[in-house]
Design a protein around this motif. Structure first.
Motif, mmCIF file in Angstrom:
data_model
loop_
_atom_site.group_PDB
_atom_site.id
_atom_site.type_symbol
_atom_site.label_atom_id
_atom_site.label_comp_id
_atom_site.label_asym_id
_atom_site.label_seq_id
_atom_site.Cartn_x
_atom_site.Cartn_y
_atom_site.Cartn_z
ATOM 1 N N VAL A 89 -4.640 4.796 -10.886
ATOM 2 C CA VAL A 89 -5.743 4.408 -10.012
ATOM 3 C C VAL A 89 -5.711 2.892 -9.852
ATOM 4 C CG1 VAL A 89 -8.224 4.484 -9.606
ATOM 5 C CG2 VAL A 89 -7.114 6.342 -10.853
ATOM 6 N N PHE A 90 -5.783 2.432 -8.593
ATOM 7 C CA PHE A 90 -5.670 1.016 -8.284
ATOM 8 C C PHE A 90 -6.930 0.515 -7.573
ATOM 9 C CE2 PHE A 90 -1.472 2.845 -8.373
ATOM 10 C CZ PHE A 90 -0.680 1.895 -9.017
ATOM 11 N N GLN B 44 -1.040 0.205 0.873
ATOM 12 C CA GLN B 44 -0.043 -0.525 0.096
ATOM 13 C C GLN B 44 -0.375 -2.018 0.090
ATOM 14 O OE1 GLN B 44 3.963 -0.381 1.749
ATOM 15 N NE2 GLN B 44 4.845 -0.199 -0.301
ATOM 16 N N LEU B 45 -0.787 -2.529 1.233
ATOM 17 C CA LEU B 45 -1.170 -3.937 1.341
ATOM 18 C C LEU B 45 -2.451 -4.215 0.563
ATOM 19 C CD1 LEU B 45 -0.682 -6.735 2.667
ATOM 20 C CD2 LEU B 45 -2.054 -5.921 4.602
ATOM 21 N N ALA B 46 -3.417 -3.289 0.639
ATOM 22 C CA ALA B 46 -4.713 -3.484 -0.016
ATOM 23 C C ALA B 46 -4.607 -3.495 -1.532
ATOM 24 C CB ALA B 46 -5.686 -2.384 0.427
ATOM 25 N N THR B 47 -3.570 -2.848 -2.067
ATOM 26 C CA THR B 47 -3.365 -2.808 -3.520
ATOM 27 C C THR B 47 -2.292 -3.785 -3.982
ATOM 28 O OG1 THR B 47 -1.756 -1.012 -3.260
ATOM 29 C CG2 THR B 47 -4.056 -0.379 -3.664
ATOM 30 N N ASP B 48 -1.845 -4.656 -3.083
ATOM 31 C CA ASP B 48 -0.758 -5.590 -3.390
ATOM 32 C C ASP B 48 0.471 -4.819 -3.869
ATOM 33 O OD1 ASP B 48 0.576 -7.965 -3.652
ATOM 34 O OD2 ASP B 48 -0.288 -8.470 -5.603
ATOM 35 N N ASN B 49 0.853 -3.833 -3.037
ATOM 36 C CA ASN B 49 2.011 -2.982 -3.319
ATOM 37 C C ASN B 49 1.863 -2.254 -4.663
ATOM 38 O OD1 ASN B 49 4.429 -1.765 -2.661
ATOM 39 N ND2 ASN B 49 5.661 -3.362 -3.647
ATOM 40 N N PHE B 50 0.626 -1.754 -4.902
ATOM 41 C CA PHE B 50 0.319 -0.993 -6.119
ATOM 42 C C PHE B 50 0.756 -1.766 -7.375
ATOM 43 C CE2 PHE B 50 1.134 2.010 -2.636
ATOM 44 C CZ PHE B 50 -0.097 2.653 -2.593
ATOM 45 N N SER B 51 0.322 -3.009 -7.431
ATOM 46 C CA SER B 51 0.742 -3.889 -8.526
ATOM 47 C C SER B 51 0.050 -3.536 -9.830
ATOM 48 C CB SER B 51 0.439 -5.347 -8.170
ATOM 49 O OG SER B 51 -0.963 -5.558 -8.102
ATOM 50 N N GLU B 52 0.682 -3.919 -10.913
ATOM 51 C CA GLU B 52 0.131 -3.678 -12.249
ATOM 52 C C GLU B 52 -1.221 -4.369 -12.413
ATOM 53 O OE1 GLU B 52 1.148 -2.026 -15.023
ATOM 54 O OE2 GLU B 52 2.859 -1.090 -14.008
ATOM 55 N N GLU B 53 -1.389 -5.532 -11.786
ATOM 56 C CA GLU B 53 -2.639 -6.274 -11.926
ATOM 57 C C GLU B 53 -3.832 -5.521 -11.354
ATOM 58 O OE1 GLU B 53 0.144 -7.449 -10.727
ATOM 59 O OE2 GLU B 53 0.772 -8.934 -12.221
ATOM 60 N N ASN B 54 -3.582 -4.603 -10.429
ATOM 61 C CA ASN B 54 -4.673 -3.880 -9.783
ATOM 62 C C ASN B 54 -4.912 -2.489 -10.370
ATOM 63 O OD1 ASN B 54 -5.565 -5.778 -7.884
ATOM 64 N ND2 ASN B 54 -3.840 -5.321 -6.538
ATOM 65 N N ILE B 55 -4.210 -2.131 -11.431
ATOM 66 C CA ILE B 55 -4.406 -0.810 -12.030
ATOM 67 C C ILE B 55 -5.758 -0.749 -12.735
ATOM 68 C CG2 ILE B 55 -3.616 0.756 -13.845
ATOM 69 C CD1 ILE B 55 -0.793 0.130 -13.161
#
Length: 625
Positions: A346-347, A326-337
Motif C-alpha cells: 500500500v502506497f 505511478q506518478l502520484a506514488t513516485d513510481n511506487f517508491s519505498e518512501e511512499n509505502i
C-alpha cells in the motif's frame, strides 16, 4: 436542413429548455401543522460594535431587505447588507424548500424575534426546523460558512426521547437512509433533499431532509453532510433526530413533516442524475424521458466511434490511468509505502488535484484475475458506510491490479495498541473504535443488499481517521485473494474462528469471532497470539481472558496503560463479556453483529445468555495444529 430524427431532437430540446428556464413558483405549500418554529440553536456573537444604535439600525435594515426579497421575489433564500458608519451588517436567510413563501416569512419573523436581544456584539445566528437566519460583520460566510471567526461555534444535535419499537430494523433502515442522504444532498443542484422510506415488516415510514447553505461549494456541503451523518447516527434508535450547523441542516423522523408530493427519489441522484427539484421533475418528467431516450441513442452512437475514456466511472469507483497513479506514488517508491500484507503493498499517493489517497498494489498470476478483480470492484464500489474504508477507484496494467482507497492519516489500530503509539488511546476512544467496527460489520452482514463476510478482521485491518473514527479495510479482497491464490491460509492465526480455521466452514459468524478477538486486543493492549512470562499470562489472549473470567477477575485483562475509574471499569468488564460471547462455539451461540451493536449501544451485557468455554485453537508458526 435537419433530417427527421435531428428535427425531433431539436424540438424536444427547445421544449425542455423553456421549461427549465421558467422560474419555479412555490404554490406547492406544506400544509402540515406540526412544523412549529421552535429554535434549535441560537448564537449571539461578541464582536464589538462602534455604536449600538447604528448597529441596530443597520441590522434592522438588512432584516427589512431580506423580508422584502422573500415576499416580492418569491424566493426561499436571500441575503442583504447595510454598511453605514462602520458597523457593517451582512445577513442571510434560507428556508427549507418544502415551505411556501408565507411559511418562510413566518419562520423568518420568528428568527428576528429570537435575535432581538443579541445587541452586545455584531454577529448572531438562529436555526429552526424550517429555516435559519444569520448576520455578521463580515461577508465571507456567504460562500464559506466555516470561516476563522466561527471557530468557537459547534454543531447542535437534538435527539428524540422515544425509542423505536423495532430498534434493530429501525437502525438498519435509518442508517442506510442517512448514508444515502449524506451522499445525495451535495449532488443536487440546490443542495436540498426531502425523501421518505418504508421500514420493512411494519407500517412505519421514515422521513428525512437535508439542506446545505446556498452559495457554498459541493465539497463544503459534503463535509457538513458527513458530519451530520456521524452525529445523527448517535441518535439511533430514537425515533427522530436533528443536526444543525453553520453549513447545513439535517433531520429524520418517523412523523411526517412535509407532504408526500414533495419527496424526491434520491436513488436517481446517487446514480448520477442531477435533480432540479421535485416540483420541476414532476412537471417535465414526460419530456425528460423522451429526451433521455433520444440522447442515449446519440451518445451510444458517439461512444461506438470514440476511444474508451480513461476516467470512466465504474459504479461509483473511478478508473484511473495507471501512469497517473505511478506518478502520484513516485513510481511506487519505498518512501511512499504505508504497509505490506498478504494482498500486496500500500502506497501513499498525491493526485494531480493534491488529494491524498492510498494505492494498494495487488500482484496476482491467475488467468481469471482481471475478471475476478472487476467483479469485486463492482460489488465493493457500492458499499458506503462511515466505518468501512471507501473504494475510490481502480486500475489494471497487465498483471498489476491497483485499488485507490481513502487515506487514513492515523494508520492502523495495531500501532496504537502495541506499536509506536501504544498507550495513547483512552477508554472512550477505544470504546468508540469497538462500536464503530461493530457497526461496519453489521452493515456488511445485515444492511447491504448482499451479505458480505469479510473473513479477515484483525487490528491491522482497522484504520483510523484523523479523529480516530475506525474504518474496516480490505473489504471483499480476502475472498478475491483466496480465489486467485488458493494456497493462502484463511486470515491470521489467533483471529480465525475454529470452524473456519480447521474445517473451512464459512458464515458471517466467522467475522463475529474475529471481532471478539479484536475487542480483547483493544481492551488488553496485547496481541491475540502473545504469550506473557508471568503466571497469569502463559496462555494466548482468549484462553487467558476466559480463565480470568471463570475466576471473576477478568478486570485484570484491562491494559495497564488505562487509568480507569470505577464506573469505567464496570463498563469495560461488560464489554469483555460481550467479546467472550462473540467467541463462543458452535457459531450459532454467537450473536449477530446487529445484536452486538444493540448490546454495546444500550450498555447491555449478556442478558439471559450463558457463556461457555470457547474452543481454543493451538497455534504454531506456519498454521494451526
Amino acid at each position: 436542413m435537419l433530417d427527421g430524427p435531428n428535427f425531433m431532437l431539436m424540438a424536444v430540446l427547445v421544449v425542455l429548455l423553456v421549461l427549465l428556464l421558467t422560474k419555479a413558483g412555490f404554490s406547492q405549500s406544506n400544509d402540515r401543522d406540526d412544523n412549529k418554529n421552535v429554535p434549535i440553536a441560537v448564537f449571539c456573537g461578541t464582536n464589538a460594535v462602534i455604536s449600538v444604535p447604528n448597529f441596530i439600525k443597520n441590522r434592522n435594515s438588512t432584516y427589512n431587505d431580506l423580508r422584502m426579497q422573500i415576499l416580492s421575489q418569491r424566493v426561499l433564500y436571500a441575503r442583504a447588507q447595510a454598511l453605514s458608519a462602520g458597523d457593517s451588517v451582512f445577513a442571510a436567510a434560507q428556508c427549507r424548500n418544502y415551505l411556501s413563501v408565507d411559511q418562510c416569512v413566518a419562520c423568518f419573523d420568528a428568527g428576528v424575534s429570537e435575535l432581538v436581544n443579541c445587541t452586545s456584539g455584531n454577529g448572531a445566528s438562529v436555526s429552526f426546523d424550517n429555516c435559519f437566519l444569520r448576520y455578521e460583520d463580515f461577508a465571507d460566510f456567504y460562500n464559506n460558512p466555516y470561516v476563522s471567526e466561527d471557530a468557537n461555534i459547534t454543531p447542535n444535535v437534538l435527539c428524540g426521547d422515544q425509542s423505536a419499537s423495532q430498534p434493530t430494523v429501525f437502525n438498519q433502515v435509518v442508517d442506510g437512509f442517512l448514508s444515502d442522504l449524506k451522499d445525495a444532498t451535495p449532488k443536487t443542484s440546490n443542495f436540498f433533499v426531502a425523501s421518505k422510506r418504508q421500514i420493512a415488516g411494519g407500517n412505519a415510514t421514515v422521513y428525512v431532509t437535508a439542506q446545505c447553505i446556498a452559495n457554498i461549494n459541493q465539497a463544503t456541503c459534503q463535509t457538513c453532510m458527513d458530519r451530520a451523518y456521524d452525529k445523527l447516527n448517535d441518535c439511533l434508535p430514537n425515533r427522530e433526530g436533528r443536526f444543525s450547523d453553520l453549513g447545513c441542516f439535517a433531520r429524520y423522523s418517523d412523523t411526517p413533516f412535509f407532504n408526500d408530493n414533495q419527496t424526491m427519489d434520491i436513488t436517481k441522484v446517487l446514480k448520477g442524475h442531477s435533480s432540479k427539484s421535485a416540483i420541476i421533475g414532476a412537471a417535465v418528467g414526460g419530456v425528460v424521458l423522451i429526451f433521455l431516450i433520444l440522447l442515449s441513442w446519440f451518445l451510444y452512437r458517439s461512444w461506438k466511434k470514440s476511444k474508451k475514456t480513461e476516467q470512466a466511472k465504474f459504479e461509483g469507483a473511478i478508473h484511473y490511468n495507471y501512469k497517473d497513479l505511478q506518478l502520484a506514488t513516485d513510481n511506487f517508491s519505498e518512501e511512499n509505502i504505508l504497509g505490506k500484507g498478504g494482498f500486496g503493498e500500500v502506497f501513499k499517493a498525491v493526485l494531480e488535484d493534491n488529494n491524498v489517497v492510498a494505492v494498494k498494489k495487488l500482484l496476482v498470476q491467475h488467468a481469471r484475475a482481471k475478471e475476478e478483480f472487476e467483479n469485486e470492484v463492482r460489488l465493493i464500489s457500492n458499499v458506503h458506510h462511515r466505518n468501512l474504508l471507501r473504494l475510490l477507484g481502480w486500475s489494471i496494467e497487465e498483471s498489476c491490479l491497483l485499488l485507490v482507497l481513502e487515506y487514513m492519516p492515523n494508520g492502523s489500530l495495531d500501532r496504537f495498541l502495541w506499536g509506536s503509539k501504544r498507550g495513547t488511546l483512552n477508554w472512550n476512544q477505544r470504546y468508540e473504535i469497538i462500536f464503530g467496527i461493530a457497526r461496519g460489520l453489521a452493515h456488511l452482514h445485515d444492511e447491504f443488499h448482499v451479505k458480505i463476510v469479510h473473513r479477515d478482521i484483525k487490528s491491522s485491518n482497522i484504520l483510523l481517521s484523523d479523529d480516530f473514527k475506525p474504518k474496516i479495510a480490505d473489504l471483499g479482497w480476502q475472498g478475491f485473494n483466496l480465489r486467485t491464490k488458493p494456497m493462502l491460509a484463511p486470515s491470521l492465526p489467533g483471529y480465525t474462528a475454529p470452524e473456519y480455521a480447521l474445517h473451512g466452514v464459512l458464515s458471517e459468524k466467522v467475522d463475529t469471532y474475529s471481532f471478539g478477538i479484536v475487542v480483547l486486543e483493544i481492551i488488553s493492549g496485547r496481541r491475540s497470539t502473545d504469550v506473557g512470562s508471568d503466571a497469569q499470562s502463559t496462555y494466548y489472549l482468549l484462553e487467558n481472558t476466559w480463565k480470568l473470567y471463570e475466576k471473576k477477575i477478568h478486570i485484570m485483562v484491562i491494559d495497564e496503560t488505562l487509568n480507569l475509574n470505577r464506573h469505567e471499569q464496570e463498563h469495560v468488564t461488560k464489554i469483555i463479556e460481550i467479546a467472550l460471547l462473540c467467541t463462543q462455539s458452535p457459531a450459532s451461540n454467537r450473536p449477530t453483529m446487529s445484536e452486538v451493536v444493540l448490546m454495546l449501544q444500550e450498555g447491555q451485557s449478556l442478558g439471559k445468555r450463558q457463556l461457555t468455554r470457547p474452543t481454543f485453537v493451538t497455534i504454531k508458526i506456519g498454521g494451526f495444529i
